[in-house]
Design a protein around this motif. Structure first.
Motif, PDB file in Angstrom:
ATOM      1  N   THR A  82      10.856 -35.420  -0.188  1.00  0.00           N
ATOM      2  CA  THR A  82      11.068 -36.654   0.571  1.00  0.00           C
ATOM      3  C   THR A  82      12.027 -36.407   1.728  1.00  0.00           C
ATOM      4  OG1 THR A  82      10.661 -37.982  -1.399  1.00  0.00           O
ATOM      5  CG2 THR A  82      11.841 -39.051   0.400  1.00  0.00           C
ATOM      6  N   LEU A  83      13.094 -35.663   1.474  1.00  0.00           N
ATOM      7  CA  LEU A  83      14.059 -35.327   2.525  1.00  0.00           C
ATOM      8  C   LEU A  83      13.398 -34.517   3.630  1.00  0.00           C
ATOM      9  CD1 LEU A  83      16.851 -35.043   3.819  1.00  0.00           C
ATOM     10  CD2 LEU A  83      17.311 -33.183   2.215  1.00  0.00           C
ATOM     11  N   LEU A  84      12.639 -33.496   3.267  1.00  0.00           N
ATOM     12  CA  LEU A  84      11.981 -32.669   4.280  1.00  0.00           C
ATOM     13  C   LEU A  84      10.998 -33.486   5.110  1.00  0.00           C
ATOM     14  CD1 LEU A  84      11.323 -29.383   2.268  1.00  0.00           C
ATOM     15  CD2 LEU A  84      12.999 -29.743   4.082  1.00  0.00           C
ATOM     16  N   ALA A  85      10.232 -34.361   4.459  1.00  0.00           N
ATOM     17  CA  ALA A  85       9.273 -35.196   5.190  1.00  0.00           C
ATOM     18  C   ALA A  85      10.004 -36.159   6.135  1.00  0.00           C
ATOM     19  CB  ALA A  85       8.400 -35.963   4.209  1.00  0.00           C
ATOM     20  N   ALA A  86      11.113 -36.732   5.686  1.00  0.00           N
ATOM     21  CA  ALA A  86      11.883 -37.651   6.535  1.00  0.00           C
ATOM     22  C   ALA A  86      12.490 -36.914   7.728  1.00  0.00           C
ATOM     23  CB  ALA A  86      12.970 -38.337   5.713  1.00  0.00           C
ATOM     24  N   LEU A  87      12.981 -35.699   7.499  1.00  0.00           N
ATOM     25  CA  LEU A  87      13.521 -34.898   8.595  1.00  0.00           C
ATOM     26  C   LEU A  87      12.422 -34.554   9.600  1.00  0.00           C
ATOM     27  CD1 LEU A  87      15.902 -32.472   6.679  1.00  0.00           C
ATOM     28  CD2 LEU A  87      16.584 -34.164   8.391  1.00  0.00           C
ATOM     29  N   ASP A  88      11.260 -34.183   9.091  1.00  0.00           N
ATOM     30  CA  ASP A  88      10.140 -33.838   9.966  1.00  0.00           C
ATOM     31  C   ASP A  88       9.695 -35.035  10.799  1.00  0.00           C
ATOM     32  OD1 ASP A  88       8.059 -32.100  10.972  1.00  0.00           O
ATOM     33  OD2 ASP A  88       6.676 -33.256   9.723  1.00  0.00           O
ATOM     34  N   PRO A  97      15.789 -41.953  10.931  1.00  0.00           N
ATOM     35  CA  PRO A  97      17.253 -41.980  10.849  1.00  0.00           C
ATOM     36  C   PRO A  97      17.667 -41.838   9.397  1.00  0.00           C
ATOM     37  CG  PRO A  97      16.394 -44.167  11.295  1.00  0.00           C
ATOM     38  CD  PRO A  97      15.231 -43.231  11.316  1.00  0.00           C
ATOM     39  N   LEU A  98      18.443 -40.839   9.110  1.00  0.00           N
ATOM     40  CA  LEU A  98      18.916 -40.635   7.747  1.00  0.00           C
ATOM     41  C   LEU A  98      20.259 -39.928   7.763  1.00  0.00           C
ATOM     42  CD1 LEU A  98      17.917 -37.384   6.692  1.00  0.00           C
ATOM     43  CD2 LEU A  98      15.874 -38.549   7.469  1.00  0.00           C
ATOM     44  N   LEU A  99      20.928 -40.034   6.649  1.00  0.00           N
ATOM     45  CA  LEU A  99      22.256 -39.454   6.473  1.00  0.00           C
ATOM     46  C   LEU A  99      22.156 -38.453   5.338  1.00  0.00           C
ATOM     47  CD1 LEU A  99      25.275 -39.532   7.227  1.00  0.00           C
ATOM     48  CD2 LEU A  99      25.522 -41.465   5.681  1.00  0.00           C
ATOM     49  N   VAL A 100      22.321 -37.171   5.647  1.00  0.00           N
ATOM     50  CA  VAL A 100      22.163 -36.102   4.666  1.00  0.00           C
ATOM     51  C   VAL A 100      23.529 -35.511   4.361  1.00  0.00           C
ATOM     52  CG1 VAL A 100      21.076 -33.890   4.144  1.00  0.00           C
ATOM     53  CG2 VAL A 100      19.886 -35.557   5.588  1.00  0.00           C
ATOM     54  N   LEU A 101      23.876 -35.486   3.095  1.00  0.00           N
ATOM     55  CA  LEU A 101      25.123 -34.886   2.649  1.00  0.00           C
ATOM     56  C   LEU A 101      24.801 -33.558   1.982  1.00  0.00           C
ATOM     57  CD1 LEU A 101      26.720 -38.012   0.966  1.00  0.00           C
ATOM     58  CD2 LEU A 101      27.047 -37.211   3.280  1.00  0.00           C
ATOM     59  N   THR A 102      25.531 -32.538   2.344  1.00  0.00           N
ATOM     60  CA  THR A 102      25.339 -31.242   1.713  1.00  0.00           C
ATOM     61  C   THR A 102      26.641 -30.468   1.732  1.00  0.00           C
ATOM     62  OG1 THR A 102      23.861 -29.321   1.588  1.00  0.00           O
ATOM     63  CG2 THR A 102      24.623 -29.967   3.787  1.00  0.00           C
ATOM     64  N   SER A 103      26.655 -29.399   0.983  1.00  0.00           N
ATOM     65  CA  SER A 103      27.837 -28.528   0.938  1.00  0.00           C
ATOM     66  C   SER A 103      27.543 -27.258   1.728  1.00  0.00           C
ATOM     67  CB  SER A 103      28.142 -28.174  -0.520  1.00  0.00           C
ATOM     68  OG  SER A 103      27.069 -27.418  -1.066  1.00  0.00           O
ATOM     69  N   VAL A 104      28.528 -26.404   1.815  1.00  0.00           N
ATOM     70  CA  VAL A 104      28.344 -25.117   2.487  1.00  0.00           C
ATOM     71  C   VAL A 104      27.220 -24.353   1.791  1.00  0.00           C
ATOM     72  CG1 VAL A 104      29.446 -22.921   3.036  1.00  0.00           C
ATOM     73  CG2 VAL A 104      30.714 -25.057   3.310  1.00  0.00           C
ATOM     74  N   ALA A 105      27.175 -24.383   0.471  1.00  0.00           N
ATOM     75  CA  ALA A 105      26.097 -23.718  -0.270  1.00  0.00           C
ATOM     76  C   ALA A 105      24.744 -24.332   0.066  1.00  0.00           C
ATOM     77  CB  ALA A 105      26.363 -23.805  -1.768  1.00  0.00           C
ATOM     78  N   GLY A 106      24.706 -25.638   0.269  1.00  0.00           N
ATOM     79  CA  GLY A 106      23.459 -26.310   0.623  1.00  0.00           C
ATOM     80  C   GLY A 106      22.948 -25.887   1.985  1.00  0.00           C
ATOM     81  N   VAL A 107      23.843 -25.675   2.931  1.00  0.00           N
ATOM     82  CA  VAL A 107      23.446 -25.234   4.266  1.00  0.00           C
ATOM     83  C   VAL A 107      22.916 -23.808   4.213  1.00  0.00           C
ATOM     84  CG1 VAL A 107      24.331 -24.670   6.573  1.00  0.00           C
ATOM     85  CG2 VAL A 107      24.999 -26.786   5.476  1.00  0.00           C
ATOM     86  N   ARG A 108      23.461 -23.013   3.314  1.00  0.00           N
ATOM     87  CA  ARG A 108      23.052 -21.613   3.208  1.00  0.00           C
ATOM     88  C   ARG A 108      21.750 -21.432   2.430  1.00  0.00           C
ATOM     89  NH1 ARG A 108      27.861 -19.231   0.462  1.00  0.00           N
ATOM     90  NH2 ARG A 108      26.333 -17.642  -0.015  1.00  0.00           N
ATOM     91  N   SER A 109      21.278 -22.460   1.745  1.00  0.00           N
ATOM     92  CA  SER A 109      20.063 -22.304   0.940  1.00  0.00           C
ATOM     93  C   SER A 109      18.816 -22.363   1.818  1.00  0.00           C
ATOM     94  CB  SER A 109      20.001 -23.370  -0.152  1.00  0.00           C
ATOM     95  OG  SER A 109      19.827 -24.644   0.398  1.00  0.00           O
ATOM     96  N   TYR A 110      17.782 -21.718   1.352  1.00  0.00           N
ATOM     97  CA  TYR A 110      16.517 -21.650   2.074  1.00  0.00           C
ATOM     98  C   TYR A 110      15.864 -23.027   2.110  1.00  0.00           C
ATOM     99  CZ  TYR A 110      11.640 -20.595   3.072  1.00  0.00           C
ATOM    100  OH  TYR A 110      10.390 -20.588   3.620  1.00  0.00           O
ATOM    101  N   VAL A 111      15.378 -23.401   3.273  1.00  0.00           N
ATOM    102  CA  VAL A 111      14.617 -24.635   3.437  1.00  0.00           C
ATOM    103  C   VAL A 111      13.279 -24.260   4.071  1.00  0.00           C
ATOM    104  CG1 VAL A 111      14.523 -26.878   4.584  1.00  0.00           C
ATOM    105  CG2 VAL A 111      16.702 -26.024   3.712  1.00  0.00           C
ATOM    106  N   MET A 112      12.219 -24.852   3.537  1.00  0.00           N
ATOM    107  CA  MET A 112      10.874 -24.568   4.027  1.00  0.00           C
ATOM    108  C   MET A 112      10.780 -24.853   5.534  1.00  0.00           C
ATOM    109  SD  MET A 112       7.324 -26.463   2.929  1.00  0.00           S
ATOM    110  CE  MET A 112       7.671 -26.237   1.218  1.00  0.00           C
TER     111      MET A 112
END
Length: 167
Positions: free
Chosen positions: A119-125, A129-144
């Protein structure tokens, strides 16, 4: 002293805080920086308890895709819970928690976690307008990559044959 905030909240809140402190508010400074074209702002000058309220106000004022980077997965989850309260039910659908693979270990097999990711990937694509919270580890993880997501996307319609056998 009785204070009544305007429905939008931000102008009255900024005016009240400026009058009480004699300084510009972090919210006013952040909005001004973003309106000047700055792509990122830091809320480190505020006390931690105020940051979720400021993030909610920034998001309400801008209503654009926004990424909030927090230092740890625990901090991201706490901010997510706090923002649910500040944004209310109307905007709760705009709020996403992206967990890094390490933080989501064990829960990534969960259908709910996988659904939230897709759902997040589809909304980003879609540029919603959305608010995404992530950590440093989340930014470093692979995203399709977006191209692969678009190639794999399908559409289901009521009464139509999905074509599972064809693949």
């Amino acid at each position: 002293m009785t204070v009544t905030l305007a429905p939008a909240g931000r102008p009255a809140l900024d005016a009240l805080l400026a009058r009480l402190t004699g300084e510009r508010t972090p919210l006013a400074s952040a909005l001004e920086a973003l309106e000047r074209g700055l792509r990122a702002v830091a809320l480190h000058e505020t006390i931690p308890a105020a940051r979720p309220a400021l993030l909610a106000a920034l998001y309400r004022a801008r209503r654009r895709p926004t990424l909030v980077l927090l230092p740890t997965p625990d901090a991201a989850e706490r901010a997510y819970a706090d923002l649910l309260c500040y944004l209310g039910e109307a905007r709760a659908a705009d709020l996403f928690l992206h967990r890094g693979r390490e933080a989501a270990f064990g829960s990534i097999e969960s259908p709910a976690e996988r659904s939230a990711r897709i759902t997040l990937l589809a909304a980003l694509d879609a540029g919603e307008p959305l608010l995404v919270l992530t950590s440093v580890a989340g930014v470093r993880s692979y995203v399709m990559p977006r191209t692969i997501l678009r190639e794999l996307r399908g559409e289901l319609r009521v009464g139509a044959e999905p074509g599972w056998e064809a693949t």
